[in-house]
Structure formats: structure tokens, C-alpha cells
Design a protein around this motif. Structure first.
Motif, PDB file in Angstrom:
ATOM      1  N   ARG A 129       0.823  -1.224   0.000  1.00  0.00           N
ATOM      2  CA  ARG A 129       0.000   0.000   0.000  1.00  0.00           C
ATOM      3  C   ARG A 129       0.846   1.257   0.000  1.00  0.00           C
ATOM      4  NH1 ARG A 129      -1.944   4.114  -0.444  1.00  0.00           N
ATOM      5  NH2 ARG A 129      -3.934   4.951   0.321  1.00  0.00           N
ATOM      6  N   GLU A 143       0.357  -7.094  -8.753  1.00  0.00           N
ATOM      7  CA  GLU A 143      -0.800  -6.870  -9.603  1.00  0.00           C
ATOM      8  C   GLU A 143      -2.068  -6.659  -8.769  1.00  0.00           C
ATOM      9  OE1 GLU A 143      -0.943 -10.243 -12.191  1.00  0.00           O
ATOM     10  OE2 GLU A 143       1.071  -9.880 -13.003  1.00  0.00           O
ATOM     11  N   GLU A 144      -2.966  -5.816  -9.276  1.00  0.00           N
ATOM     12  CA  GLU A 144      -4.161  -5.433  -8.525  1.00  0.00           C
ATOM     13  C   GLU A 144      -5.028  -6.620  -8.141  1.00  0.00           C
ATOM     14  OE1 GLU A 144      -6.453  -2.370 -10.360  1.00  0.00           O
ATOM     15  OE2 GLU A 144      -4.790  -0.939 -10.426  1.00  0.00           O
ATOM     16  N   ASP A 145      -5.205  -7.579  -9.040  1.00  0.00           N
ATOM     17  CA  ASP A 145      -6.078  -8.703  -8.730  1.00  0.00           C
ATOM     18  C   ASP A 145      -5.504  -9.574  -7.624  1.00  0.00           C
ATOM     19  OD1 ASP A 145      -4.041  -9.512 -10.433  1.00  0.00           O
ATOM     20  OD2 ASP A 145      -5.216 -11.109 -11.347  1.00  0.00           O
ATOM     21  N   ILE A 169      -3.490  -8.386  -5.178  1.00  0.00           N
ATOM     22  CA  ILE A 169      -3.631  -7.583  -3.956  1.00  0.00           C
ATOM     23  C   ILE A 169      -5.055  -7.694  -3.415  1.00  0.00           C
ATOM     24  CG2 ILE A 169      -3.641  -5.229  -3.041  1.00  0.00           C
ATOM     25  CD1 ILE A 169      -1.377  -4.581  -5.010  1.00  0.00           C
ATOM     26  N   GLU A 170      -6.013  -7.650  -4.323  1.00  0.00           N
ATOM     27  CA  GLU A 170      -7.421  -7.692  -3.919  1.00  0.00           C
ATOM     28  C   GLU A 170      -7.743  -8.956  -3.123  1.00  0.00           C
ATOM     29  OE1 GLU A 170     -11.785  -6.764  -5.926  1.00  0.00           O
ATOM     30  OE2 GLU A 170     -10.077  -7.301  -7.201  1.00  0.00           O
ATOM     31  N   ASN A 195      -9.002  -0.581  -1.493  1.00  0.00           N
ATOM     32  CA  ASN A 195      -8.989  -0.432  -2.945  1.00  0.00           C
ATOM     33  C   ASN A 195      -7.583  -0.658  -3.494  1.00  0.00           C
ATOM     34  OD1 ASN A 195      -9.216   0.314  -5.650  1.00  0.00           O
ATOM     35  ND2 ASN A 195     -10.637   1.992  -5.206  1.00  0.00           N
ATOM     36  N   PRO A 196      -7.352  -1.767  -4.198  1.00  0.00           N
ATOM     37  CA  PRO A 196      -6.000  -2.066  -4.704  1.00  0.00           C
ATOM     38  C   PRO A 196      -5.487  -1.045  -5.718  1.00  0.00           C
ATOM     39  CG  PRO A 196      -7.615  -3.596  -5.619  1.00  0.00           C
ATOM     40  CD  PRO A 196      -8.313  -2.828  -4.540  1.00  0.00           C
ATOM     41  N   MET A 197      -6.375  -0.221  -6.280  1.00  0.00           N
ATOM     42  CA  MET A 197      -5.951   0.794  -7.243  1.00  0.00           C
ATOM     43  C   MET A 197      -5.071   1.858  -6.595  1.00  0.00           C
ATOM     44  SD  MET A 197      -9.396   1.423  -9.537  1.00  0.00           S
ATOM     45  CE  MET A 197      -8.538   2.677 -10.487  1.00  0.00           C
ATOM     46  N   TYR A 206      -2.804   1.332  -4.238  1.00  0.00           N
ATOM     47  CA  TYR A 206      -1.568   0.776  -3.695  1.00  0.00           C
ATOM     48  C   TYR A 206      -0.367   1.308  -4.486  1.00  0.00           C
ATOM     49  CZ  TYR A 206      -3.783  -2.492  -0.456  1.00  0.00           C
ATOM     50  OH  TYR A 206      -4.478  -3.042   0.598  1.00  0.00           O
ATOM     51  N   GLN A 207       0.644   1.784  -3.752  1.00  0.00           N
ATOM     52  CA  GLN A 207       1.834   2.377  -4.363  1.00  0.00           C
ATOM     53  C   GLN A 207       2.937   1.321  -4.443  1.00  0.00           C
ATOM     54  OE1 GLN A 207       2.705   5.801  -1.929  1.00  0.00           O
ATOM     55  NE2 GLN A 207       0.583   6.507  -2.004  1.00  0.00           N
ATOM     56  N   THR A 208       2.797   0.410  -5.364  1.00  0.00           N
ATOM     57  CA  THR A 208       3.677  -0.751  -5.412  1.00  0.00           C
ATOM     58  C   THR A 208       5.070  -0.463  -5.984  1.00  0.00           C
ATOM     59  OG1 THR A 208       2.757  -1.373  -7.576  1.00  0.00           O
ATOM     60  CG2 THR A 208       1.718  -2.323  -5.625  1.00  0.00           C
TER      61      THR A 208
END
Length: 214
Positions: A122, A162-164, A166-167, A180-182, A184-186
Motif C-alpha cells: 500500500r 498486480e491489482e487482482d 492484492i485484492e 482499494n488495490p488501485m 496501492y503504491q507498489t
């Protein structure tokens, strides 16, 4: 902030049972007619051993946070840090990383690891597993797969960014900032393992980039 440093012991925490999700104690697969045996998590992919890297102690934190020379990007692997002097974990205590002691039973609780992993994803910072003077790489794999089947593979292959993926780590009762995975500052995320044991197994060499501290 990194988890509170706890006293190091010589006995590794007992790995969580495979398939555990951090829920209520005592929950498990029902026995008897009709019960199906859970499939074991897929083994993380292996590759040829890569040439080892040698860095100074002051270069380790930049490697984990910014990868200035692109070593992690070009190798497509996370670092396995061999620090025979045991200096790096002490330095990381005062840095913005999530540092977990593998020999600490409390710090290896499934939800503790999950939240540390999510926090690093995150906020874009390293998560570091300190094995002390041992090789507990297999135990770390079991701890991760105890959170979610196949999580070790997702982490080592970097698909966890990847977002999926993380979700799937998010739970309904998590704080709203993690929902919200969008967001996240990966970009600044990294996963690493540290040991003061000099010898490195072939299994580790096939999955991680060995970095020795000079």
C-alpha cells in the motif's frame, strides 16, 4: 513504521498449517465421508543460479527501496541478503521498512504477516524477513502459503504487485485505506530475506538473487 523488534531465539516459530487464513483457532477441514484433501500449494518456479552480487552495508537500503542500478529489475528476482556480521537488521530497525523476525512466533502469525505485506504494498516500502543466523527459507514459504495458497509463488514471481492479487489479500474488516488495490503504491515495494549464515542452498539460488554484504 516497522514492527516492534523482539528478542531473537534459536528456535524458529512453528509454521502455520497449510490453508490457514488467520481465522478463529480450531477451524479446519472436516474429517469423514465426503471431505476432500486440499491440494498443496504450487512450488515456486526455479531458474538457473544467477551471479552473486556484493554490496557495502550502506548500499542495501537503497537497493531495497530504489534499486538505483536496476539489479532487481534486470534479474527479475528479490534479494536474499547474506550479512555475516549481522549489521543490516540493526540498520533497518531505524528505516521505513516492515521488518519481521522469522524466529518470533508472534511476528509469524498469519494476519501479522498479511498486514505487513499489505502495508508494504500500500505504501510502497520493503518487507524484510530476518532469519537470524539460520536458513529458514522453507519456513517462510510455509508461513506465506498459510495466509493464501500459492502466495509464495505470487511474491517470488512479483505477481503480488498486480491489482487482482492484492485484492485477494484484502479482508472486509481491514481499514478503509487498504480496501482499494488501485491506490496501492507498489513502485517502492520490495521483498527480501536476510541471514547471517554464509552458506546458501541451491533452492534459494534458483529463486532469489544472492547479495552478500562486504
Amino acid at each position: 513504521m516497522p514492527p516492534k523488534k523482539q528478542a531473537l531465539t534459536k528456535t524458529a516459530a512453528k509454521p502455520a498449517a497449510k490453508g490457514a487464513s488467520g481465522g478463529a483457532k480450531g477451524a479446519g477441514t472436516a474429517k469423514g465421508a465426503g471431505a476432500t484433501k486440499a491440494k498443496p500449494a504450487a512450488e515456486p518456479p526455479k531458474g538457473p543460479p544467477l551471479p552473486e552480487e556484493t554490496l557495502g552495508a550502506k548500499q542495501i537500503l537503497p537497493l531495497l527501496t530504489k534499486d538505483p542500478e536496476g539489479k532487481l529489475k534486470s534479474s527479475k528476482r528479490w534479494p536474499y541478503i547474506v550479512d555475516t556480521n549481522g549489521l543490516i537488521p540493526r540498520l533497518l530497525q531505524y528505516s521505513d521498512v516492515n521488518l519481521l523476525e522469522v524466529t518470533s512466533k508472534d511476528q509469524m502469525e498469519p494476519d501479522r504477516i498479511r498486514k505487513a505485506l499489505m502495508g508494504s504494498l500500500r505504501h510502497g516500502k520493503p518487507i524484510v524477513f530476518d532469519m537470524g543466523d539460520m536458513d529458514l527459507f522453507s519456513a517462510i514459504n510455509q508461513f506465506l502459503d498459510g495466509i493464501q495458497s500459492g502466495l509464495t509463488t505470487l511474491v517470488l514471481t512479483k505477481k503480488v504487485l498486480e491489482e487482482d492479487c492484492i485484492e485477494k489479500l484484502i479482508k472486509p474488516n481491514d481499514d478503509s485505506e487498504y480496501s482499494n488495490p488501485m491506490f496501492y503504491q507498489t513502485e517502492g515495494f520490495s521483498f527480501s530475506v536476510i541471514t547471517s549464515k554464509e552458506e546458501v542452498s541451491d533452492d534459494v539460488k534458483s529463486k532469489m538473487l544472492v547479495v552478500r554484504v562486504e
